[in-house]
Design a protein around this motif. Structure first.
Motif, PDB file in Angstrom:
ATOM      1  N   GLY A 144     -16.655 -16.225 -38.357  1.00 21.94           N
ATOM      2  CA  GLY A 144     -16.635 -15.404 -39.551  1.00 21.94           C
ATOM      3  C   GLY A 144     -15.679 -16.015 -40.553  1.00 21.94           C
ATOM      4  O   GLY A 144     -14.998 -16.993 -40.254  1.00 21.94           O
ATOM      5  N   HIS A 145     -15.612 -15.434 -41.754  1.00 21.09           N
ATOM      6  CA  HIS A 145     -14.733 -16.051 -42.745  1.00 21.09           C
ATOM      7  C   HIS A 145     -14.182 -15.030 -43.745  1.00 21.09           C
ATOM      8  O   HIS A 145     -14.696 -13.923 -43.896  1.00 21.09           O
ATOM      9  N   GLN A 146     -13.148 -15.448 -44.420  1.00 20.87           N
ATOM     10  CA  GLN A 146     -12.441 -14.651 -45.422  1.00 20.87           C
ATOM     11  C   GLN A 146     -13.368 -14.357 -46.623  1.00 20.87           C
ATOM     12  O   GLN A 146     -14.187 -15.172 -47.005  1.00 20.87           O
ATOM     13  N   PHE A 148     -12.017 -16.952 -36.931  1.00 20.21           N
ATOM     14  CA  PHE A 148     -12.028 -16.490 -38.320  1.00 20.21           C
ATOM     15  C   PHE A 148     -11.500 -17.616 -39.191  1.00 20.21           C
ATOM     16  O   PHE A 148     -10.432 -18.164 -38.942  1.00 20.21           O
ATOM     17  N   TYR A 149     -12.274 -17.971 -40.232  1.00 19.64           N
ATOM     18  CA  TYR A 149     -11.934 -19.100 -41.101  1.00 19.64           C
ATOM     19  C   TYR A 149     -11.378 -18.601 -42.436  1.00 19.64           C
ATOM     20  O   TYR A 149     -11.996 -17.776 -43.107  1.00 19.64           O
ATOM     21  N   ASN A 150     -10.201 -19.094 -42.792  1.00 17.27           N
ATOM     22  CA  ASN A 150      -9.567 -18.729 -44.057  1.00 17.27           C
ATOM     23  C   ASN A 150      -9.987 -19.687 -45.160  1.00 17.27           C
ATOM     24  O   ASN A 150      -9.700 -20.893 -45.084  1.00 17.27           O
ATOM     25  N   LEU A 151     -10.658 -19.159 -46.173  1.00 20.10           N
ATOM     26  CA  LEU A 151     -11.126 -19.999 -47.266  1.00 20.10           C
ATOM     27  C   LEU A 151      -9.977 -20.604 -48.058  1.00 20.10           C
ATOM     28  O   LEU A 151     -10.075 -21.736 -48.551  1.00 20.10           O
ATOM     29  N   THR A 152      -8.887 -19.863 -48.199  1.00 22.26           N
ATOM     30  CA  THR A 152      -7.808 -20.273 -49.096  1.00 22.26           C
ATOM     31  C   THR A 152      -7.056 -21.518 -48.639  1.00 22.26           C
ATOM     32  O   THR A 152      -6.578 -22.287 -49.467  1.00 22.26           O
ATOM     33  N   ASP A 153      -6.956 -21.721 -47.327  1.00 18.11           N
ATOM     34  CA  ASP A 153      -6.199 -22.889 -46.855  1.00 18.11           C
ATOM     35  C   ASP A 153      -6.893 -23.675 -45.749  1.00 18.11           C
ATOM     36  O   ASP A 153      -6.354 -24.662 -45.242  1.00 18.11           O
ATOM     37  N   GLY A 154      -8.096 -23.259 -45.361  1.00 18.85           N
ATOM     38  CA  GLY A 154      -8.853 -24.015 -44.358  1.00 18.85           C
ATOM     39  C   GLY A 154      -8.430 -23.801 -42.925  1.00 18.85           C
ATOM     40  O   GLY A 154      -8.923 -24.489 -42.028  1.00 18.85           O
ATOM     41  N   THR A 155      -7.520 -22.844 -42.687  1.00 17.11           N
ATOM     42  CA  THR A 155      -7.025 -22.624 -41.327  1.00 17.11           C
ATOM     43  C   THR A 155      -7.972 -21.751 -40.515  1.00 17.11           C
ATOM     44  O   THR A 155      -8.833 -21.043 -41.062  1.00 17.11           O
ATOM     45  N   LEU A 156      -7.780 -21.793 -39.192  1.00 16.34           N
ATOM     46  CA  LEU A 156      -8.591 -21.022 -38.267  1.00 16.34           C
ATOM     47  C   LEU A 156      -7.726 -20.020 -37.511  1.00 16.34           C
ATOM     48  O   LEU A 156      -6.560 -20.299 -37.210  1.00 16.34           O
TER      49      LEU A 156
END
Length: 250
Positions: free
Chosen positions: A153-155, A238-246
């Motif tokens: 999933g993602h931000q 869960f993928y963070n769009l803002t910094d590319g972290t997981l």
């Protein structure tokens, strides 16, 4: 007359020497040398059956985590996709299958720094599970040998926000109904339960990943058996769009 001719020849020679020296200096100043340590090899190799067989689910997961760190830092692998496409044309031996959202901001291969032939990617708005995607995941694992199932999933997911807001629009209505169980799971959230609250949207997104993993195990005896035998690993992230972290989910 001889002295004048001799002087003229000497003058022309001097001008020619100065001109050549200036040209050499110009060439040197315009040339750019790249340190050898900064030159990165271009990868054209594709996964072979033998290499796939030797891999373990945990090793693949570690490889994905390392690839994501490269993605975050901007130091990703340089690949010759044209050669990889030709080499992988006769057959594919992927490491993993990723169930992801259709969102254009989630470039799955880039996020994990993987090349052609490395992963299957199933994409649908809201990264939910249905019969077609289950069949695709079964094909990736049972037939093609993938050993990692990653549900991502993602931000700021628009499909999640639509499910929260109970959007009614054409076929989107039926699609969002697949995400509604995650909204129901999230009613324990302590705070504003609307799509305007990023924390609530993230909470629903995470529950949606966990629900998809649960559906994979319940609705696919093939994948459940493979997981029980240690042949595959099913992981949520869960993928963070803002910094590319997981952020890995359990």
């Amino acid at each position: 007359m001889d002295n004048q001719l001799r002087s003229l020849v000497m003058l022309c020679t001097a001008v020619l020497l100065v001109s050549c020296n200036n040209g050499t200096k110009t060439e040197k100043s315009n040339s750019t040398s790249i340190p050898a340590e900064d030159l990165k090899p271009v990868v054209s190799h594709v996964m072979t059956k033998e290499e796939q067989t030797r891999l373990t689910p945990d090793a693949i997961l570690e490889d994905f985590i390392a690839g994501n760190k490269r993605f975050q830092s901007g130091v990703t692998t340089v690949r010759d996709h044209s050669k990889q496409a030709r080499k992988s044309a006769p057959g594919q031996f992927p490491k993993a299958v990723v169930l992801s959202c259709v969102d254009s901001r989630v470039p799955v291969e880039d996020v994990f720094d993987q090349g052609l032939g490395d992963i299957f990617v199933g994409r649908v708005a809201g990264n939910f599970v249905n019969e077609d995607l289950l069949g695709s995941i079964e094909f990736a694992c049972k037939v093609s040998g993938a050993k990692l199932v990653l549900v991502m999933g993602h931000q700021h997911c628009g499909a999640i926000k639509g499910a929260i807001d109970d959007v009614k629009l054409g076929n989107i209505t039926a699609m969002l109904s697949k995400i509604k169980p995650a909204v129901a799971m999230s009613q324990d959230f302590n705070g504003e339960k609307t799509s305007k609250n990023d924390k609530f949207v993230k909470h629903v997104s995470e529950n949606n990943v966990l629900y998809a993993m649960d559906q994979i195990r319940k609705k696919s005896p093939i994948l459940k058996e493979m997981e029980d035998k240690g042949q595959i690993k099913i992981v949520g992230v869960f993928y963070n769009l803002t910094d590319g972290t997981l952020e890995f989910l359990k």
